[in-house]
Write a protein that holds these residues in place. Structure first.
Motif, PDB file in Angstrom:
ATOM      1  N   TYR A  39      25.777 -44.659  48.386  1.00 13.69           N
ATOM      2  CA  TYR A  39      25.208 -45.642  47.660  1.00 13.69           C
ATOM      3  C   TYR A  39      26.735 -45.427  46.530  1.00 13.69           C
ATOM      4  CZ  TYR A  39      20.567 -45.427  48.703  1.00 13.69           C
ATOM      5  OH  TYR A  39      19.402 -45.456  49.741  1.00 13.69           O
ATOM      6  N   ASP A  40      26.141 -46.644  45.629  1.00 10.32           N
ATOM      7  CA  ASP A  40      27.262 -47.546  44.807  1.00 10.32           C
ATOM      8  C   ASP A  40      26.985 -47.323  43.478  1.00 10.32           C
ATOM      9  OD1 ASP A  40      28.824 -48.884  42.948  1.00 10.32           O
ATOM     10  OD2 ASP A  40      28.425 -50.660  43.503  1.00 10.32           O
ATOM     11  N   VAL A  41      27.754 -46.128  43.165  1.00 10.28           N
ATOM     12  CA  VAL A  41      27.901 -45.213  42.010  1.00 10.28           C
ATOM     13  C   VAL A  41      27.531 -45.745  40.170  1.00 10.28           C
ATOM     14  CG1 VAL A  41      30.485 -45.032  41.243  1.00 10.28           C
ATOM     15  CG2 VAL A  41      28.721 -43.086  40.650  1.00 10.28           C
ATOM     16  N   THR A  42      28.126 -47.149  40.499  1.00 14.21           N
ATOM     17  CA  THR A  42      27.473 -48.111  39.511  1.00 14.21           C
ATOM     18  C   THR A  42      26.144 -48.561  39.272  1.00 14.21           C
ATOM     19  OG1 THR A  42      29.113 -49.925  40.023  1.00 14.21           O
ATOM     20  CG2 THR A  42      30.270 -48.375  38.945  1.00 14.21           C
ATOM     21  N   ASN A  43      26.033 -48.604  40.102  1.00 20.81           N
ATOM     22  CA  ASN A  43      24.470 -49.811  40.845  1.00 20.81           C
ATOM     23  C   ASN A  43      23.869 -48.527  41.704  1.00 20.81           C
ATOM     24  OD1 ASN A  43      21.782 -51.083  41.113  1.00 20.81           O
ATOM     25  ND2 ASN A  43      23.147 -53.097  41.367  1.00 20.81           N
ATOM     26  N   SER A  44      23.104 -47.635  41.793  1.00 21.96           N
ATOM     27  CA  SER A  44      22.090 -46.565  42.002  1.00 21.96           C
ATOM     28  C   SER A  44      21.348 -47.009  43.237  1.00 21.96           C
ATOM     29  CB  SER A  44      22.108 -45.726  41.023  1.00 21.96           C
ATOM     30  OG  SER A  44      20.939 -46.221  41.261  1.00 21.96           O
ATOM     31  N   LYS A  48      26.153 -48.462  50.091  1.00 27.11           N
ATOM     32  CA  LYS A  48      27.876 -48.738  50.149  1.00 27.11           C
ATOM     33  C   LYS A  48      28.152 -48.157  50.793  1.00 27.11           C
ATOM     34  CE  LYS A  48      31.497 -48.732  46.878  1.00 27.11           C
ATOM     35  NZ  LYS A  48      32.400 -47.976  46.021  1.00 27.11           N
ATOM     36  N   GLN A 152      31.216 -38.900  44.049  1.00 27.88           N
ATOM     37  CA  GLN A 152      31.143 -38.705  42.228  1.00 27.88           C
ATOM     38  C   GLN A 152      29.878 -37.829  41.185  1.00 27.88           C
ATOM     39  OE1 GLN A 152      33.574 -39.689  39.508  1.00 27.88           O
ATOM     40  NE2 GLN A 152      34.442 -40.015  41.617  1.00 27.88           N
ATOM     41  N   TYR A 153      28.527 -38.002  42.539  1.00 26.00           N
ATOM     42  CA  TYR A 153      27.586 -37.428  42.333  1.00 26.00           C
ATOM     43  C   TYR A 153      26.983 -37.046  43.773  1.00 26.00           C
ATOM     44  CZ  TYR A 153      22.914 -36.526  40.760  1.00 26.00           C
ATOM     45  OH  TYR A 153      21.348 -36.470  40.657  1.00 26.00           O
ATOM     46  N   TYR A 172      27.299 -40.345  46.384  1.00 29.70           N
ATOM     47  CA  TYR A 172      27.090 -41.642  45.363  1.00 29.70           C
ATOM     48  C   TYR A 172      29.176 -41.704  44.977  1.00 29.70           C
ATOM     49  CZ  TYR A 172      22.187 -42.236  44.088  1.00 29.70           C
ATOM     50  OH  TYR A 172      20.841 -42.309  44.659  1.00 29.70           O
TER      51      TYR A 172
END
Length: 173
Positions: A39-44, A48, A152-153, A172
Motif C-alpha cells: 500500500y501507499d504510505v501517504t494514502n493507506s 501500490k 515504512q510500516y 506500506y
C-alpha cells in the motif's frame, strides 16, 4: 469348463489387489503461503505496485518465483513459510537488478509463528497452518546501514495463515 472357471478365478484374483487411485484434488487446500499486499504510505487505502521486487529466503541466491518470475511487479505477493521451523527470514529487495545501485534498497523481514500440522487426506497427506506470534509477528531490519528502510510500516491483517484467499500482512511504503 474347468478352464473357464480357472480363467475367471485368475482374472478375479488379479484385480483383487487393485486399490482406489489416491490423487490429491488440485482444489484441496494444502499448506498456505503468506499473502502480502503493498500500500501507499501517504494514502493507506490505495494499493501500490512494487517495482522489480525480489524476495529471497535466508541463505538462498534465487528469489521466490511468483507468476513465473522472481521479480515481482504488482501489489500482492504470496511467499512460503518454513514448515520445519518457527521463523522464516526473507530479504525484500526493491528495484532489484537496477543499473543504478542507488535505487536498489534491501530490507530484511523475519516472520515469527507457531505451526500446527493437520491431516488433510490419505492422498494429500498433511498441511501446516501458521499463527503469527502475537507479540512479535515480524522483525524488520535494514540490510545496509547507508540507506533507509523502504518499508515504512507493516500491519498484520490476519494472524492465522490457513488459506490464500485473504491478505495476511499489509506493507506500506
Amino acid at each position: 469348463m474347468k478352464k473357464i472357471i480357472l480363467l475367471l478365478f485368475v482374472l478375479a484374483f488379479s484385480f483383487s489387489g487393485c486399490e482406489k487411485d489416491d490423487i490429491c484434488d488440485a482444489n484441496t487446500v494444502t499448506t498456505a503461503r503468506l499473502v502480502i499486499s503493498f500500500y501507499d504510505v501517504t494514502n493507506s487505502s490505495v494499493l501500490k505496485n512494487v517495482t522489480n521486487l525480489k524476495i529471497t529466503g535466508e541463505g538462498m541466491t534465487d528469489g521466490v518465483v511468483f507468476n513465473g518470475s522472481s521479480l515481482i511487479n504488482g501489489s500482492t505477493v504470496s511467499i512460503p513459510l518454513k514448515t520445519n521451523a518457527d521463523a522464516t527470514t526473507f530479504s525484500f529487495i526493491l528495484n532489484s537488478g537496477s543499473t543504478n545501485p542507488a535505487l536498489v534498497n534491501e530490507d530484511i523481514l523475519k516472520f515469527n509463528y507457531a505451526r500446527e500440522e493437520l491431516f488433510v487426506s490419505r492422498a494429500c497427506g498433511f498441511k501446516t497452518e501458521y499463527t503469527l506470534d502475537p507479540l512479535t509477528p515480524y522483525v524488520l531490519t535494514d540490510a545496509a546501514i547507508g540507506d533507509q528502510k523502504w518499508i515504512q510500516y507493516i500491519a498484520v491483517k490476519n494472524s492465522t495463515i490457513a488459506n490464500e484467499n485473504e491478505t495476511h500482512l499489509e506493507i506500506y511504503f
